[in-house]
Design a protein around this motif. Structure first.
Motif, short mmCIF file in Angstrom:
data_model
loop_
_atom_site.label_atom_id
_atom_site.label_comp_id
_atom_site.label_asym_id
_atom_site.label_seq_id
_atom_site.Cartn_x
_atom_site.Cartn_y
_atom_site.Cartn_z
N UNK A 8 0.83 -1.22 0.00
CA UNK A 8 0.00 0.00 0.00
C UNK A 8 0.86 1.26 0.00
N UNK A 9 1.95 1.24 0.77
CA UNK A 9 2.85 2.40 0.82
C UNK A 9 3.51 2.61 -0.54
N UNK A 10 3.98 1.52 -1.15
CA UNK A 10 4.69 1.60 -2.42
C UNK A 10 3.76 1.69 -3.63
N UNK A 34 9.79 -5.66 -14.07
CA UNK A 34 9.34 -6.07 -12.74
C UNK A 34 8.21 -5.16 -12.27
N UNK A 35 8.33 -3.87 -12.48
CA UNK A 35 7.27 -2.94 -12.08
C UNK A 35 5.99 -3.21 -12.86
N UNK A 36 6.10 -3.43 -14.15
CA UNK A 36 4.92 -3.70 -14.97
C UNK A 36 4.23 -5.01 -14.59
N UNK A 63 9.30 3.23 -20.13
CA UNK A 63 8.87 1.84 -20.21
C UNK A 63 7.81 1.45 -19.20
N UNK A 64 7.60 2.29 -18.20
CA UNK A 64 6.58 1.96 -17.20
C UNK A 64 5.98 3.22 -16.59
N UNK A 65 4.71 3.13 -16.26
CA UNK A 65 4.03 4.21 -15.54
C UNK A 65 3.90 3.86 -14.06
N UNK A 66 4.43 2.73 -13.69
CA UNK A 66 4.29 2.24 -12.31
C UNK A 66 5.50 2.61 -11.47
N UNK A 67 5.37 2.52 -10.14
CA UNK A 67 6.47 2.91 -9.25
C UNK A 67 7.72 2.06 -9.47
N UNK A 68 8.87 2.67 -9.26
CA UNK A 68 10.15 1.97 -9.30
C UNK A 68 11.08 2.68 -8.32
N UNK A 69 12.19 2.03 -8.01
CA UNK A 69 13.13 2.60 -7.06
C UNK A 69 14.52 2.77 -7.65
N UNK A 70 15.31 3.60 -7.00
CA UNK A 70 16.72 3.79 -7.35
C UNK A 70 17.54 3.69 -6.07
N UNK A 71 18.61 2.91 -6.14
CA UNK A 71 19.47 2.70 -4.97
C UNK A 71 20.82 3.38 -5.15
N UNK A 72 21.30 4.02 -4.08
CA UNK A 72 22.62 4.65 -4.08
C UNK A 72 23.44 4.14 -2.91
N UNK A 73 24.77 4.29 -3.03
CA UNK A 73 25.69 3.91 -1.95
C UNK A 73 26.00 5.13 -1.10
N UNK A 74 25.77 5.03 0.19
CA UNK A 74 26.13 6.12 1.09
C UNK A 74 27.65 6.18 1.18
N UNK A 75 28.26 7.34 0.92
CA UNK A 75 29.72 7.43 0.91
C UNK A 75 30.33 7.20 2.28
N UNK A 76 31.52 6.59 2.26
CA UNK A 76 32.26 6.33 3.49
C UNK A 76 33.64 6.98 3.39
N UNK A 77 34.07 7.59 4.46
CA UNK A 77 35.38 8.23 4.47
C UNK A 77 36.48 7.17 4.59
N UNK A 78 37.39 7.16 3.63
CA UNK A 78 38.50 6.23 3.65
C UNK A 78 39.79 7.00 3.39
N UNK A 79 40.84 6.67 4.12
CA UNK A 79 42.13 7.35 3.94
C UNK A 79 43.24 6.29 3.92
N UNK A 80 43.23 5.49 2.86
CA UNK A 80 44.22 4.43 2.74
C UNK A 80 45.60 5.03 2.42
N UNK A 81 46.64 4.43 2.97
CA UNK A 81 47.99 4.93 2.75
C UNK A 81 48.41 4.68 1.30
#
Length: 367
Positions: A8-10, A34-36, A63-81
């Motif tokens: 119902x939410x989606x 998948x949405x269709x 290609x579709x009039x129905x709901x769909x989602x998009x996923x992203x990666x939350x950035x992480x701080x890295x300081x490799x030598x």
């Protein structure tokens, strides 16, 4: 059975979400199919430039009039030598020599701008925004909610789920240890967060008040019914769609998915520097012998990118990252629509079978 609080939410017909699979697997055709079919298609957009991301979203909308989602990666701080990176680069040159590609390539950047990616999603008013590897800032989550977008986070433990609920997300993906691809762990180590889906979902359901999406090894209607019985409001399926015609996975990747069994995967840091479950390869086995420290994501991901791309061009799966979950033996090359349809048919049959068992049990009690 197919209507839940999350459907119902989606605003979708069935409680089936296609897992976002970045790196070329997700195509507009697959997401829209998948949405269709009544589920929620999802685009793994973590590796796409802002322009590529916008183009992909617009193609999905065609290609579709129905709901769909998009996923992203939350950035992480890295300081490799620099020393760690140089050691890994030198080690990887063996594979570059084998593949006939330049040694020690120049790395311009390690990841796309998360802020710019987010702005594209806001501009395009995507119906659903999901994220992995942590929690975005409150401003980002609030911006999506004000935009009318449903926000979904990823958790591998109950404590992570609790933090996600506090952040204001609308639902949580409970990523079991069986799941293919990168682990969404962000509080403890990956080794401490490998909880199976049967144990994870009911505990998560008991400790947060928002809908839970079960993910990990779910390939058919039996997995759907089991997940709903545990308290989940939907399932997320990835490996089930990997080998189908709409998938952008390489041909040899698809062949491996259809050939291998449930014991053929392992969790590795070898390809990206972040824990991820995939089909065992020579590259993964070789990296067990590496005595140095593997740079964290996204550095390692960039350092191995040219190798993975060259291996794909050479049709050599042994150096490719073949992300997949533990439900491999159940994989098919059916279309996305057929997979959704069959999953629901199997679910109905499973519920009917359970009902018959209950009737038989009641009859035996009466006698």
């Amino acid at each position: 059975m197919h209507e839940t609080v999350l459907t119902r939410i989606l605003k979708i017909r069935y409680p089936i979400i296609k897992a976002p699979m970045a790196g070329g697997i997700d195509t507009p055709d697959l997401v829209a199919a998948v949405s269709n079919a009544g589920g929620l298609g999802s685009l793994g957009g973590g590796y796409l430039t802002p322009d590529q991301l916008r183009e992909a979203i617009q193609e999905i909308k065609k290609r579709t009039q129905r709901p769909f989602g998009v996923n992203l990666f939350v950035p992480e701080e890295q300081s490799e030598s620099e020393e760690m990176i140089n050691q890994m680069t030198d080690y990887l040159n063996f594979y570059r020599e084998e593949l006939g590609i330049p040694l020690s390539p120049l790395i311009k950047k390690s990841a796309e701008s998360f802020e710019e990616q987010v702005q594209v999603l806001l501009d395009e008013k995507v119906p659903v925004f999901s994220f992995t590897f942590g929690i975005p800032s409150p401003d980002v989550i609030q911006a999506f909610k004000q935009n009318g977008t449903v926000v979904i986070g990823t958790a591998t433990t109950v404590e992570e789920a609790k933090q996600l609920e506090v952040s204001g997300v609308d639902a949580i993906v409970a990523q079991g240890s069986e799941a293919g691809g990168h682990r969404g762990t962000f509080l403890k180590s990956a080794a401490q967060s490998l909880v199976g889906i049967m144990a994870l979902v009911p505990q998560m359901v008991d400790h947060v008040s928002i809908p839970i999406i079960a993910a990990g090894g779910i390939m058919d209607g039996r997995g759907l019914v089991a997940s709903l019985s545990l308290g989940a409001s939907a399932v997320q399926m990835g490996t089930a769609f990997l080998a189908g015609p709409e998938s952008g996975a390489h041909t040899v990747y698809k062949q491996k998915v259809l050939k291998e069994n449930e014991d053929a995967t392992e969790v590795t840091f070898a390809y990206s520097g972040k824990a991820a479950r995939g089909i065992q390869t020579e590259f993964m086995n070789d990296m067990h012998l590496y005595t140095g420290e593997i740079p964290a994501y996204p550095i390692q991901n960039v350092l191995t990118r040219d190798i993975r791309q060259a291996a794909a061009k050479a049709n050599n799966p042994e150096y490719m990252s073949l992300w997949a979950g533990q439900g491999l033996r159940l994989a098919t090359d059916d279309t996305a629509a057929k997979i959704v349809e069959q999953t629901m048919e199997q679910a109905r049959a499973a519920v009917k079978k359970i009902s018959m068992v209950e009737v038989i049990a009641d009859s035996s009690t009466l006698r």
